[in-house]
Design a protein around this motif. Structure first.
Motif, PDB file in Angstrom:
ATOM      1  N   GLY A 184       1.137   6.159   2.013  1.00  0.00           N
ATOM      2  CA  GLY A 184       0.974   7.297   1.105  1.00  0.00           C
ATOM      3  C   GLY A 184      -0.316   7.794   1.256  1.00  0.00           C
TER       4      GLY A 184
ATOM      5  N   PRO B  53       3.458   3.219  -0.227  1.00  0.00           N
ATOM      6  CA  PRO B  53       2.283   3.267  -0.363  1.00  0.00           C
ATOM      7  C   PRO B  53       1.611   1.698  -0.160  1.00  0.00           C
ATOM      8  CG  PRO B  53       3.466   3.237  -2.620  1.00  0.00           C
ATOM      9  CD  PRO B  53       4.450   3.183  -1.355  1.00  0.00           C
TER      10      PRO B  53
ATOM     11  N   GLN C  17      -2.892   5.579  -3.249  1.00  0.00           N
ATOM     12  CA  GLN C  17      -1.612   5.783  -2.396  1.00  0.00           C
ATOM     13  C   GLN C  17      -0.402   5.390  -3.445  1.00  0.00           C
ATOM     14  OE1 GLN C  17      -0.963   4.309   1.478  1.00  0.00           O
ATOM     15  NE2 GLN C  17      -2.718   4.935   2.303  1.00  0.00           N
ATOM     16  N   ARG C  18      -0.679   4.651  -4.362  1.00  0.00           N
ATOM     17  CA  ARG C  18       0.398   4.303  -5.562  1.00  0.00           C
ATOM     18  C   ARG C  18       0.484   5.518  -6.365  1.00  0.00           C
ATOM     19  NH1 ARG C  18      -0.290   2.965 -10.452  1.00  0.00           N
ATOM     20  NH2 ARG C  18      -2.419   2.401 -10.175  1.00  0.00           N
TER      21      ARG C  18
ATOM     22  N   ARG D  85      -0.610   8.591  -5.756  1.00  0.00           N
ATOM     23  CA  ARG D  85       0.248   9.687  -4.748  1.00  0.00           C
ATOM     24  C   ARG D  85       1.711   9.564  -4.701  1.00  0.00           C
ATOM     25  NH1 ARG D  85      -2.972   9.855  -1.185  1.00  0.00           N
ATOM     26  NH2 ARG D  85      -4.301  11.552  -1.797  1.00  0.00           N
ATOM     27  N   ALA D  86       2.006   8.231  -4.517  1.00  0.00           N
ATOM     28  CA  ALA D  86       3.428   8.175  -4.486  1.00  0.00           C
ATOM     29  C   ALA D  86       4.303   8.381  -5.726  1.00  0.00           C
ATOM     30  CB  ALA D  86       3.979   6.605  -3.948  1.00  0.00           C
TER      31      ALA D  86
END
Length: 532
Positions: free
Chosen positions: A426, A445, A453-454, A456-457
């Protein structure tokens, strides 16, 4: 306006050089033969003038360029000379040295290289009191795990040197592999000692076998000395407002107070969990650094995708100095809806690759689970930062499964445009490139240490822009249907994207304005390209 004498008998080459130098602000007189060059130089001698720079070919058909210049040696004593030749031999170079040539260019050469060289030689030939240094920008990226911070700065730097004449951009990079992108005139870098991130706000030396305190002192010393010597007009910092170990605080303060440097903080749209980030900034005094040591904050994203300014309290810290630029990427073309017939194409990459082994290894085992007739044309990219031992393990397994494996590639956008599915972590740059090109994406992510990243995912999944497999759920069995196409989705439609992809151009325009250069925003529209 500097006067340049061009001695060249090839009409097309002479025309191209004349156009390039003219665009750079120089007045060019063209002599198309040795005879004509002698006449021009003799006329200058008679009037007591000489060109500011001479660019001459050796072979002129009716004579020899070096012989022509040798005959006018006293007249050209203070004039820099560039010799060109399609015959790059030791003999020709020694002959050129005999007339004190400033530079020797072997044909073919890039016009940009010739213009840069001409500008440098003309500047050196001016009296010292008339020499004016060009504008300068310094950029900082602390990269440890990936390449994202350096890639954003590189994209902005390339936009800047294309639109600001005479600009010098000095990049301070922490990436273990050094500068990973093609050099450009006007851009150079200094490598800081590498770091390894142990956890949130915890670092150690990445390559040198030294303790953390020594690594900190080394980096701080380099940063302070470079800032003191380079004295940039603008200092752009990516992601870490105070730098690692607060190494930027002293240079920021000194640059603002002593040099009048304009300081700009550039942030990707999602940093970490907002509460955690705001709490850490308050605890470490970072919020005060943002509000007192920075003039502007540029957010490399769009408020409709993620409300970064409000989430991280930037609208409170810098109420008049926060701008959304759009996503920063070098991609300038969308994926064509047309697709050549053939096997399904799946591309798997973990960005820089430092922690991408599990994703790539799982993709290989998912491929092994599929019947041969359902297997896609699978390509894996390790990334330049993956450990050699892990890369070699993937190489061997990929060979067993007849899967194409790359250590790294230089044409990532083209490979994305040719793919039916992109499987990635991610990271900001990987996701942004996939969205900009329009390739369907499956995001896995990173678990931590950051929540970036989590988050964004989650946003991608909520907006229907990508499918997501959480890292704990990543298995060969969960990934295989995506590789085969059994779990399919339609390509991203540009009208649905709450993003634009002109962040590099807009950031460059803002910095150019800070340098006093009037330049219009010129984000290029995405154009259709076919793939395959």
């Amino acid at each position: 306006m500097p006067d340049i004498l061009l001695i060249e008998d090839e009409p097309i080459i002479a025309r191209n050089i004349g156009i390039a130098l003219g665009r750079a602000g120089h007045r060019v007189t063209h002599a198309a033969s040795a005879t004509e060059a002698r006449r021009v130089l003799a006329a200058g001698l008679a009037s007591g003038t000489h060109p500011d720079l001479v660019i001459a070919d050796i072979s002129l058909g009716d004579g020899d360029g070096i012989e022509v210049l040798s005959a006018h040696g006293p007249q050209l004593r203070d004039c820099p000379v560039i010799i060109m030749s399609g015959q790059d031999s030791t003999a020709n170079r020694l002959r050129a040295e005999g007339i004190s040539v400033a530079a020797f260019l072997a044909k073919p050469f890039a016009m940009a290289r010739l213009c840069e060289l001409a500008a440098a030689l003309l500047a050196e030939s001016l009296p010292e009191q008339q020499r004016k240094p060009g504008p300068s920008v310094m950029m900082y990226s602390h990269d440890t795990i990936g390449l994202g911070h350096m890639r954003r700065n590189s994209a902005i730097a390339e936009e800047l040197v294309a639109r600001v004449p005479g600009l010098s951009v000095l990049m301070l990079v922490g990436c273990p592999a050094g500068m990973m992108f093609a050099p450009r005139p006007g851009i150079d870098y200094i490598k800081l000692p590498s770091l390894a991130k142990l956890g949130r706000d915890r670092w150690q030396s990445g390559s040198l076998r030294i303790d953390a305190e020594t690594a900190r002192a080394l980096r701080a010393g380099i940063l302070e000395r470079v800032a003191e010597t380079f004295k940039p007009d603008v200092f752009l910092v990516d992601h870490e407002p105070t730098g690692v170990w607060n190494e930027l605080v002293a240079p920021l303060r000194r640059l603002r107070e002593s040099c009048g440097t304009r300081t700009i903080l550039g942030l990707r749209d999602i940093l970490d969990d907002p509460d955690r980030t705001c709490g850490r900034w308050a605890e470490t005094g970072t919020d005060k650094v943002i509000s007192t040591l920075y003039d502007d904050v540029l957010i490399y994203g769009n408020a409709d995708f993620y409300p970064s300014s409000r989430a991280y309290g930037l609208d409170r810290l810098r109420p008049d100095g926060v701008q959304y630029c759009g996503a920063v990427t070098t991609v300038r073309a969308r994926r064509s809806a047309r697709r050549e017939k053939g096997p399904r194409r799946v591309l798997v990459s973990g960005g820089g690759g430092r922690d991408a082994f599990l994703l790539l290894a799982t993709a290989l085992e998912a491929q092994a689970l599929l019947p041969r007739r359902q297997r896609p044309d699978l390509q894996l990219i390790a990334g330049p930062l993956m450990d050699t031992e892990l890369r070699e393990r993937l190489h061997l397994r990929a060979a067993e499964l007849d899967v194409t494996f790359h250590d790294q590639v230089s044409d990532m956008p083209a490979r994305l445009a040719a793919s039916d599915l992109f499987v990635t972590m991610g990271g900001y740059n990987s996701v942004t490139e996939a969205l900009a090109i329009g390739v369907p994406a499956l995001v896995v992510p990173r678990v931590g240490p950051s929540s970036e990243q989590r988050i964004r995912a989650d946003r991608l999944r909520h907006l229907g822009l990508a499918e997501v497999i959480e890292r704990p759920d990543l298995t060969p069995q969960s990934l295989a249907p995506h590789l085969s196409g059994a779990a399919t989705r339609q390509p991203v439609v540009s009208a649905r994207l709450p993003l634009d992809f002109d962040g590099a151009a807009r950031a460059a325009s803002h910095i150019a304005a800070c340098l006093g250069v009037l330049t219009a925003d010129r984000p290029a529209p995405l154009r259709q390209v076919s793939h395959g």
